[in-house]
Design a protein around this motif. Sequence first.
Motif, PDB file in Angstrom:
ATOM      1  N   VAL A  36       0.840  -1.195   0.000  1.00 21.38           N
ATOM      2  CA  VAL A  36       0.000   0.000   0.000  1.00 21.38           C
ATOM      3  C   VAL A  36       0.873   1.242   0.000  1.00 21.38           C
ATOM      4  CG1 VAL A  36      -1.816   1.263   1.196  1.00 21.38           C
ATOM      5  CG2 VAL A  36      -1.792  -1.232   1.266  1.00 21.38           C
ATOM      6  N   ASN A  37       0.683   2.095  -0.999  1.00 21.86           N
ATOM      7  CA  ASN A  37       1.374   3.377  -1.079  1.00 21.86           C
ATOM      8  C   ASN A  37       0.406   4.443  -0.581  1.00 21.86           C
ATOM      9  OD1 ASN A  37       2.703   5.716  -1.693  1.00 21.86           O
ATOM     10  ND2 ASN A  37       3.143   5.192  -3.812  1.00 21.86           N
ATOM     11  N   LEU A  38       0.680   4.991   0.601  1.00 21.66           N
ATOM     12  CA  LEU A  38      -0.252   5.921   1.232  1.00 21.66           C
ATOM     13  C   LEU A  38      -0.138   7.347   0.704  1.00 21.66           C
ATOM     14  CD1 LEU A  38       0.026   4.663   4.896  1.00 21.66           C
ATOM     15  CD2 LEU A  38      -1.732   4.154   3.223  1.00 21.66           C
ATOM     16  N   ASN A  39       1.021   7.715   0.143  1.00 17.29           N
ATOM     17  CA  ASN A  39       1.159   9.045  -0.458  1.00 17.29           C
ATOM     18  C   ASN A  39       0.681  10.173   0.453  1.00 17.29           C
ATOM     19  OD1 ASN A  39       2.467   8.716  -2.885  1.00 17.29           O
ATOM     20  ND2 ASN A  39       0.601   8.326  -4.050  1.00 17.29           N
ATOM     21  N   GLU A  40       1.212  10.218   1.660  1.00 15.63           N
ATOM     22  CA  GLU A  40       0.898  11.294   2.609  1.00 15.63           C
ATOM     23  C   GLU A  40      -0.545  11.271   3.112  1.00 15.63           C
ATOM     24  OE1 GLU A  40       3.318  13.014   3.852  1.00 15.63           O
ATOM     25  OE2 GLU A  40       4.672  11.987   2.497  1.00 15.63           O
ATOM     26  N   ILE A  41      -1.189  10.106   3.063  1.00 23.05           N
ATOM     27  CA  ILE A  41      -2.517   9.970   3.656  1.00 23.05           C
ATOM     28  C   ILE A  41      -2.378   9.235   4.984  1.00 23.05           C
ATOM     29  CG2 ILE A  41      -4.790   8.887   3.428  1.00 23.05           C
ATOM     30  CD1 ILE A  41      -4.620   9.260   0.465  1.00 23.05           C
ATOM     31  N   GLU A  42      -2.995   9.771   6.029  1.00 29.51           N
ATOM     32  CA  GLU A  42      -3.065   9.073   7.300  1.00 29.51           C
ATOM     33  C   GLU A  42      -4.443   8.421   7.398  1.00 29.51           C
ATOM     34  OE1 GLU A  42      -2.265  12.053  10.208  1.00 29.51           O
ATOM     35  OE2 GLU A  42      -0.103  11.746  10.100  1.00 29.51           O
ATOM     36  N   VAL A  43      -4.489   7.202   7.906  1.00 32.59           N
ATOM     37  CA  VAL A  43      -5.749   6.471   7.930  1.00 32.59           C
ATOM     38  C   VAL A  43      -6.050   5.957   9.330  1.00 32.59           C
ATOM     39  CG1 VAL A  43      -5.550   5.771   5.530  1.00 32.59           C
ATOM     40  CG2 VAL A  43      -4.621   4.301   7.307  1.00 32.59           C
ATOM     41  N   ARG A  44      -7.307   5.626   9.561  1.00 35.23           N
ATOM     42  CA  ARG A  44      -7.757   5.088  10.836  1.00 35.23           C
ATOM     43  C   ARG A  44      -8.055   3.604  10.680  1.00 35.23           C
ATOM     44  NH1 ARG A  44      -9.500   9.830  13.933  1.00 35.23           N
ATOM     45  NH2 ARG A  44      -9.556  11.615  12.547  1.00 35.23           N
ATOM     46  N   HIS A  45      -8.307   2.943  11.808  1.00 34.10           N
ATOM     47  CA  HIS A  45      -8.529   1.499  11.785  1.00 34.10           C
ATOM     48  C   HIS A  45      -9.686   1.108  10.874  1.00 34.10           C
ATOM     49  CE1 HIS A  45      -5.637   0.121  14.733  1.00 34.10           C
ATOM     50  NE2 HIS A  45      -6.010   1.059  15.576  1.00 34.10           N
ATOM     51  N   ASP A  46     -10.762   1.905  10.851  1.00 28.78           N
ATOM     52  CA  ASP A  46     -11.921   1.509  10.063  1.00 28.78           C
ATOM     53  C   ASP A  46     -11.628   1.542   8.568  1.00 28.78           C
ATOM     54  OD1 ASP A  46     -11.730   4.247  10.171  1.00 28.78           O
ATOM     55  OD2 ASP A  46     -13.792   4.603  10.790  1.00 28.78           O
ATOM     56  N   LEU A  47     -10.736   2.413   8.130  1.00 26.30           N
ATOM     57  CA  LEU A  47     -10.362   2.443   6.720  1.00 26.30           C
ATOM     58  C   LEU A  47      -9.495   1.237   6.361  1.00 26.30           C
ATOM     59  CD1 LEU A  47     -10.615   3.962   4.107  1.00 26.30           C
ATOM     60  CD2 LEU A  47      -8.675   5.383   4.775  1.00 26.30           C
ATOM     61  N   GLN A  48      -8.639   0.824   7.273  1.00 24.40           N
ATOM     62  CA  GLN A  48      -7.867  -0.402   7.070  1.00 24.40           C
ATOM     63  C   GLN A  48      -8.804  -1.597   6.904  1.00 24.40           C
ATOM     64  OE1 GLN A  48      -4.800  -1.050   9.995  1.00 24.40           O
ATOM     65  NE2 GLN A  48      -4.894   1.092  10.572  1.00 24.40           N
ATOM     66  N   LEU A  49      -9.807  -1.656   7.783  1.00 31.97           N
ATOM     67  CA  LEU A  49     -10.764  -2.757   7.733  1.00 31.97           C
ATOM     68  C   LEU A  49     -11.509  -2.767   6.405  1.00 31.97           C
ATOM     69  CD1 LEU A  49     -12.119  -5.083   9.250  1.00 31.97           C
ATOM     70  CD2 LEU A  49     -13.732  -3.421  10.204  1.00 31.97           C
ATOM     71  N   ALA A  50     -11.822  -1.587   5.868  1.00 26.29           N
ATOM     72  CA  ALA A  50     -12.517  -1.507   4.585  1.00 26.29           C
ATOM     73  C   ALA A  50     -11.707  -2.168   3.479  1.00 26.29           C
ATOM     74  CB  ALA A  50     -12.801  -0.047   4.238  1.00 26.29           C
ATOM     75  N   LEU A  51     -10.401  -1.960   3.467  1.00 25.02           N
ATOM     76  CA  LEU A  51      -9.559  -2.568   2.435  1.00 25.02           C
ATOM     77  C   LEU A  51      -9.496  -4.080   2.602  1.00 25.02           C
ATOM     78  CD1 LEU A  51      -7.739  -2.310   0.020  1.00 25.02           C
ATOM     79  CD2 LEU A  51      -5.860  -1.671   1.533  1.00 25.02           C
ATOM     80  N   ARG A  52      -9.343  -4.547   3.832  1.00 24.02           N
ATOM     81  CA  ARG A  52      -9.333  -5.993   4.082  1.00 24.02           C
ATOM     82  C   ARG A  52     -10.625  -6.636   3.590  1.00 24.02           C
ATOM     83  NH1 ARG A  52      -7.374  -5.233   9.477  1.00 24.02           N
ATOM     84  NH2 ARG A  52      -9.349  -5.934  10.327  1.00 24.02           N
ATOM     85  N   GLU A  53     -11.756  -6.032   3.964  1.00 24.64           N
ATOM     86  CA  GLU A  53     -13.042  -6.643   3.645  1.00 24.64           C
ATOM     87  C   GLU A  53     -13.383  -6.505   2.162  1.00 24.64           C
ATOM     88  OE1 GLU A  53     -15.870  -5.109   6.446  1.00 24.64           O
ATOM     89  OE2 GLU A  53     -15.043  -6.320   8.079  1.00 24.64           O
ATOM     90  N   ALA A  54     -12.903  -5.442   1.514  1.00 24.79           N
ATOM     91  CA  ALA A  54     -13.117  -5.301   0.070  1.00 24.79           C
ATOM     92  C   ALA A  54     -12.446  -6.440  -0.685  1.00 24.79           C
ATOM     93  CB  ALA A  54     -12.590  -3.953  -0.412  1.00 24.79           C
ATOM     94  N   ILE A  55     -11.244  -6.813  -0.275  1.00 23.36           N
ATOM     95  CA  ILE A  55     -10.544  -7.924  -0.919  1.00 23.36           C
ATOM     96  C   ILE A  55     -11.317  -9.221  -0.714  1.00 23.36           C
ATOM     97  CG2 ILE A  55      -8.462  -9.350  -0.816  1.00 23.36           C
ATOM     98  CD1 ILE A  55      -6.898  -6.769  -0.241  1.00 23.36           C
ATOM     99  N   THR A  56     -11.798  -9.450   0.498  1.00 27.61           N
ATOM    100  CA  THR A  56     -12.572 -10.660   0.782  1.00 27.61           C
ATOM    101  C   THR A  56     -13.838 -10.715  -0.067  1.00 27.61           C
ATOM    102  OG1 THR A  56     -11.744 -10.758   3.053  1.00 27.61           O
ATOM    103  CG2 THR A  56     -13.780 -11.940   2.587  1.00 27.61           C
ATOM    104  N   THR A  57     -14.568  -9.599  -0.137  1.00 27.92           N
ATOM    105  CA  THR A  57     -15.818  -9.566  -0.901  1.00 27.92           C
ATOM    106  C   THR A  57     -15.568  -9.726  -2.391  1.00 27.92           C
ATOM    107  OG1 THR A  57     -16.843  -8.122   0.754  1.00 27.92           O
ATOM    108  CG2 THR A  57     -17.871  -8.191  -1.425  1.00 27.92           C
ATOM    109  N   ALA A  58     -14.567  -9.025  -2.928  1.00 30.35           N
ATOM    110  CA  ALA A  58     -14.300  -9.076  -4.370  1.00 30.35           C
ATOM    111  C   ALA A  58     -13.884 -10.473  -4.815  1.00 30.35           C
ATOM    112  CB  ALA A  58     -13.229  -8.059  -4.736  1.00 30.35           C
ATOM    113  N   THR A  59     -13.038 -11.130  -4.040  1.00 36.03           N
ATOM    114  CA  THR A  59     -12.620 -12.481  -4.426  1.00 36.03           C
ATOM    115  C   THR A  59     -13.783 -13.462  -4.307  1.00 36.03           C
ATOM    116  OG1 THR A  59     -11.720 -12.797  -2.183  1.00 36.03           O
ATOM    117  CG2 THR A  59     -10.175 -12.153  -3.920  1.00 36.03           C
ATOM    118  N   ARG A  60     -14.671 -13.247  -3.337  1.00 35.02           N
ATOM    119  CA  ARG A  60     -15.845 -14.118  -3.214  1.00 35.02           C
ATOM    120  C   ARG A  60     -16.801 -13.921  -4.381  1.00 35.02           C
ATOM    121  NH1 ARG A  60     -20.666 -12.867  -1.333  1.00 35.02           N
ATOM    122  NH2 ARG A  60     -19.925 -11.003  -0.238  1.00 35.02           N
ATOM    123  N   LEU A  61     -17.060 -12.677  -4.755  1.00 35.45           N
ATOM    124  CA  LEU A  61     -18.002 -12.399  -5.836  1.00 35.45           C
ATOM    125  C   LEU A  61     -17.504 -12.899  -7.188  1.00 35.45           C
ATOM    126  CD1 LEU A  61     -19.122  -8.762  -4.927  1.00 35.45           C
ATOM    127  CD2 LEU A  61     -20.519 -10.837  -4.800  1.00 35.45           C
TER     128      LEU A  61
END
Length: 222
Positions: free
Chosen positions: A83-108
């Motif tokens: 992950v290249n953040l390019n000067e973006i700071e993120v919170r735990h819920d945004l991290q979770l969104a990326l994890r779950e997006a990968i899970t959902t996309a591979t399932r679909l």
Amino acid sequence: MEETILSRRGFLAGLGLGGVVGAGVVLGLTRAGEGFQSLATLAGGATLPAPTRYYLPAVDGSDSGLVIPVTFEFAEGEGELFVNLNEIEVRHDLQLALREAITTATRLTDSSLGNTATHVTFDPPTSGVLALRGKSWEAGLTVALVASLRRQSLTPETLITGIVDDEGALLPVGEIETKARAARAVDAQALIIPAGEPTEVAVQGLRIVRERSISEALDRIL
């Protein structure tokens, strides 16, 4: 909801927890401009997911609306996520969104990224460090990943905001009007929002489309 802004080191540690694409996942960060060479096929001839660029309506720490470009690229690997953040700071819920997006996309798509290294780049449109929060990017990240896995093209004409639950339903998120105005400012023609979103939004030149599930949204976007 976790309110602590994470450093890049925190993002590395937090996103690695729980396994993004299976046991033994490795997460790394890339520097802006470093780049990598994307291979056309995996060893054995399997086709890699296609590179995809999409746009995510967001609200920053000062409650201003903006749209963040995100790019997914792929190379031969062992399930790594860079992950290249390019000067973006993120919170735990945004991290979770990326994890779950990968899970959902591979399932679909009935796919696996176990033999692939996934490179994700977020590009803030402004200078300086940008602090972002929320899981509302989850639907947009899922759309981008599904497009990559299906090797379909995406345009910025139709954007989406929403949380995706385990059954694929789109759940309401906040600050819809702010995100809608940001989407229109980058010439989006439509914004998909969860059907259960209680906010009534009207932005001149932008169609607001309500969908119940990520599958319905994908049928409209792809």
